[in-house]
Design an enzyme around this catalytic site. Sequence first.
Site, PDB file in Angstrom:
ATOM      1  N   GLU A 255      44.326 -20.823 -68.174  1.00 34.91           N
ATOM      2  CA  GLU A 255      43.511 -19.625 -68.449  1.00 34.91           C
ATOM      3  C   GLU A 255      44.451 -18.440 -68.295  1.00 34.91           C
ATOM      4  O   GLU A 255      44.797 -18.047 -67.180  1.00 34.91           O
ATOM      5  CB  GLU A 255      42.347 -19.550 -67.478  1.00 34.91           C
ATOM      6  CG  GLU A 255      41.487 -20.804 -67.552  1.00 34.91           C
ATOM      7  CD  GLU A 255      40.077 -20.634 -67.029  1.00 34.91           C
ATOM      8  OE1 GLU A 255      39.857 -19.735 -66.214  1.00 34.91           O
ATOM      9  OE2 GLU A 255      39.206 -21.421 -67.451  1.00 34.91           O
ATOM     10  N   CYS A 290      41.575 -10.136 -67.006  1.00 35.30           N
ATOM     11  CA  CYS A 290      42.190 -10.846 -68.124  1.00 35.30           C
ATOM     12  C   CYS A 290      41.569 -10.455 -69.457  1.00 35.30           C
ATOM     13  O   CYS A 290      42.241 -10.412 -70.470  1.00 35.30           O
ATOM     14  CB  CYS A 290      42.086 -12.346 -67.905  1.00 35.30           C
ATOM     15  SG  CYS A 290      40.409 -12.902 -67.605  1.00 35.30           S
TER      16      CYS A 290
HETATM   17  P1  NAD Z   1      51.059 -15.027 -62.370  1.00 35.57           P
HETATM   18  O1  NAD Z   1      51.178 -15.945 -63.516  1.00 35.57           O
HETATM   19  O2  NAD Z   1      52.201 -14.171 -62.022  1.00 35.57           O
HETATM   20  O3  NAD Z   1      50.707 -15.838 -61.026  1.00 35.57           O
HETATM   21  C1  NAD Z   1      49.596 -16.723 -60.992  1.00 35.57           C
HETATM   22  C2  NAD Z   1      49.835 -17.769 -59.936  1.00 35.57           C
HETATM   23  O4  NAD Z   1      50.908 -18.607 -60.347  1.00 35.57           O
HETATM   24  C3  NAD Z   1      50.216 -17.240 -58.541  1.00 35.57           C
HETATM   25  O5  NAD Z   1      49.502 -17.962 -57.562  1.00 35.57           O
HETATM   26  C4  NAD Z   1      51.696 -17.555 -58.479  1.00 35.57           C
HETATM   27  O6  NAD Z   1      52.151 -17.720 -57.150  1.00 35.57           O
HETATM   28  C5  NAD Z   1      51.754 -18.848 -59.246  1.00 35.57           C
HETATM   29  N1  NAD Z   1      53.073 -19.229 -59.750  1.00 35.57           N
HETATM   30  C6  NAD Z   1      54.090 -18.431 -60.120  1.00 35.57           C
HETATM   31  N2  NAD Z   1      55.142 -19.171 -60.524  1.00 35.57           N
HETATM   32  C7  NAD Z   1      54.762 -20.462 -60.423  1.00 35.57           C
HETATM   33  C8  NAD Z   1      55.415 -21.696 -60.717  1.00 35.57           C
HETATM   34  N3  NAD Z   1      56.650 -21.743 -61.188  1.00 35.57           N
HETATM   35  N4  NAD Z   1      54.726 -22.839 -60.518  1.00 35.57           N
HETATM   36  C9  NAD Z   1      53.454 -22.811 -60.055  1.00 35.57           C
HETATM   37  N5  NAD Z   1      52.803 -21.668 -59.745  1.00 35.57           N
HETATM   38  C10 NAD Z   1      53.455 -20.514 -59.938  1.00 35.57           C
HETATM   39  O7  NAD Z   1      49.740 -14.201 -62.643  1.00 35.57           O
HETATM   40  P2  NAD Z   1      49.182 -12.979 -61.789  1.00 35.57           P
HETATM   41  O8  NAD Z   1      50.145 -11.851 -61.985  1.00 35.57           O
HETATM   42  O9  NAD Z   1      48.839 -13.431 -60.424  1.00 35.57           O
HETATM   43  O10 NAD Z   1      47.809 -12.673 -62.531  1.00 35.57           O
HETATM   44  C11 NAD Z   1      47.741 -11.886 -63.678  1.00 35.57           C
HETATM   45  C12 NAD Z   1      47.716 -12.742 -64.927  1.00 35.57           C
HETATM   46  O11 NAD Z   1      46.626 -13.665 -64.838  1.00 35.57           O
HETATM   47  C13 NAD Z   1      47.464 -11.933 -66.173  1.00 35.57           C
HETATM   48  O12 NAD Z   1      48.249 -12.421 -67.232  1.00 35.57           O
HETATM   49  C14 NAD Z   1      45.983 -12.172 -66.454  1.00 35.57           C
HETATM   50  O13 NAD Z   1      45.598 -11.966 -67.773  1.00 35.57           O
HETATM   51  C15 NAD Z   1      45.843 -13.594 -66.037  1.00 35.57           C
HETATM   52  N6  NAD Z   1      44.441 -13.920 -65.752  1.00 35.57           N
HETATM   53  C16 NAD Z   1      43.763 -14.741 -66.618  1.00 35.57           C
HETATM   54  C17 NAD Z   1      42.416 -15.050 -66.404  1.00 35.57           C
HETATM   55  C18 NAD Z   1      41.669 -15.967 -67.328  1.00 35.57           C
HETATM   56  O14 NAD Z   1      40.654 -16.510 -66.917  1.00 35.57           O
HETATM   57  N7  NAD Z   1      42.111 -16.173 -68.568  1.00 35.57           N
HETATM   58  C19 NAD Z   1      41.755 -14.514 -65.293  1.00 35.57           C
HETATM   59  C20 NAD Z   1      42.470 -13.683 -64.421  1.00 35.57           C
HETATM   60  C21 NAD Z   1      43.817 -13.402 -64.663  1.00 35.57           C
END
Ligand code: NAD
Length: 493
Positions: A255, A290
């Site tokens: 997502e 998002c």
């Molecule tokens: P991010 O991708 O930076 O981080 C998300 C999670 O991934 C964190 O817990 C982080 O620690 C983890 N992570 C980072 N690197 C990783 C790896 N190599 N392996 C496993 N896990 C890892 O996202 P963010 O900055 O926390 O959130 C914002 C983003 O999330 C935006 O792009 C937003 O659009 C998206 N988002 C999407 C939805 C949806 O339902 N489509 C909802 C909310 C947020």
Amino acid sequence: MTQVTEQVKAYGNVINGESVPAQDGATTTSIDPATGETWAVIPSSSIEDAEQVIQAARGAFENWSSLSARTRGDYLRKVGDMISEHATELLELETRNNGWVLDEYGYLAEVLKQVWYDAAGSAALLGSQGRTVQMGTGDFGFTLRKPYGVVVGILPWNAPLFTFTIKAAYALAAGNTVVMKPSESAAVGSLRYGELISKILPPGVLNVISGSGRVIGDYLVAHKEVNKVSLTGSIGTAEMITKATAKSPKSLIFELGGKSPNIVFEDADIEQAAHGLISGIFTRNSGQLCVSGSRMLIQRTIYDKVIAHMKELMTDSEFVKHGDTLDKNNTMGPIANEAQYKKVCSYIDETAKDAYEVVFGGKYGGEHVLPGQPEYANGYWVAPTLVKVTDNNQKLCREEIFGPVAVAIPFDTEEEAIQIANDTSFGLAAGVWTKDLGRAHRLIDKLQAGNVWVNTYARVGVDLPFSGVKESGYGSDSILEYTQEKACVINIR
Ligand code: NAD
């Protein structure tokens, strides 16, 4: 090292029903984005902790998956009941975590409860979701819905409790055990939530671990004993997870982000549409959503009028109120963490270029957004910013900013609106404002988005799936997605 005091509390990982520190005692701080001050201490977990949490979930799987689905549903209903008792505490933690103003969060406790109750009800129905197949060969075929095993949920910082709930509730209902990995910048609410839930469920069924994505996130998703991963996050993280799981392939739900069009036609109710454009991005977690409607597509005949009305509202200090995020009178909070703040500020700097005309906003920093309030001087504040754009190829039209920054693009015809709307690598959501029912249906059909809203925006519900298309991901947190269909054949000749 930050001292744990009455104001600065320490939170632990939740492993096997216990709240525990990282094995090596390492911690990191949680910062209140409104003030820039430390308010909590959380574990900075290592690979050893990640291994322990996977083993806890693995150890609990056999018993949990062997319970009748109805019994699992009974447990989950109790989790829903627990939320009423702890809603105030949980919502306050979430607000201090990521700056989402408490008033906007009022509905969240209800939504969380609904999801747990819905998952409980769905569990009871799961036994009837298999199929019988008349094979015509003297064989009798049927399918069973089986859980995957250990599910890892990777959570973003903008909506930790909500994403925790939709992943955990349905995965557990289906008979999986789970490990939740909240974002290192907003883990407190999830750690406390997990602690409360783990008092209701058998030990090891639900676990929470806090730490860096690059270190423990990567370890968790690549682990051979993890069977499914559900990420809510950015496209960059999805790419890393895809690579990390290449050697031990597993079922994935992604997502991801968006650059969603919110489209207003000249026949729309202009007042309603202007409010829908505003709440689609600015007054909804300061654009850190998002599905933010970050590209406003407005028919040229009403372009100036709609923009003028938005400006009137957004420059009214009664309508836009920044400040204490726990004060229910405020309507806009800060950016959730320093890294994201710097990113959004760089886009505000971009608005100074000739290609853009700033309608309102265009500034950042506590001293500019909340002048005369020194307690917020070090917070991550960005003024809601709208810029006029003529070309959808501009940088601000193409990249997900994830803050209160939107572009307004004019269009002439329905075909042009659809073309601009779809001219993006993302496909998460779209809004359409029109009174013409035929047009609404044509756009629903043609817009490349997982969610389309007509004369409303960002309406999600437990009865509807939620997922994206294109680079916004695939899959949806629902009970059936947390089961795999097993094919069985009995020779009856
Ligand atoms: P991010 O991708 O930076 O981080 C998300 C999670 O991934 C964190 O817990 C982080 O620690 C983890 N992570 C980072 N690197 C990783 C790896 N190599 N392996 C496993 N896990 C890892 O996202 P963010 O900055 O926390 O959130 C914002 C983003 O999330 C935006 O792009 C937003 O659009 C998206 N988002 C999407 C939805 C949806 O339902 N489509 C909802 C909310 C947020």
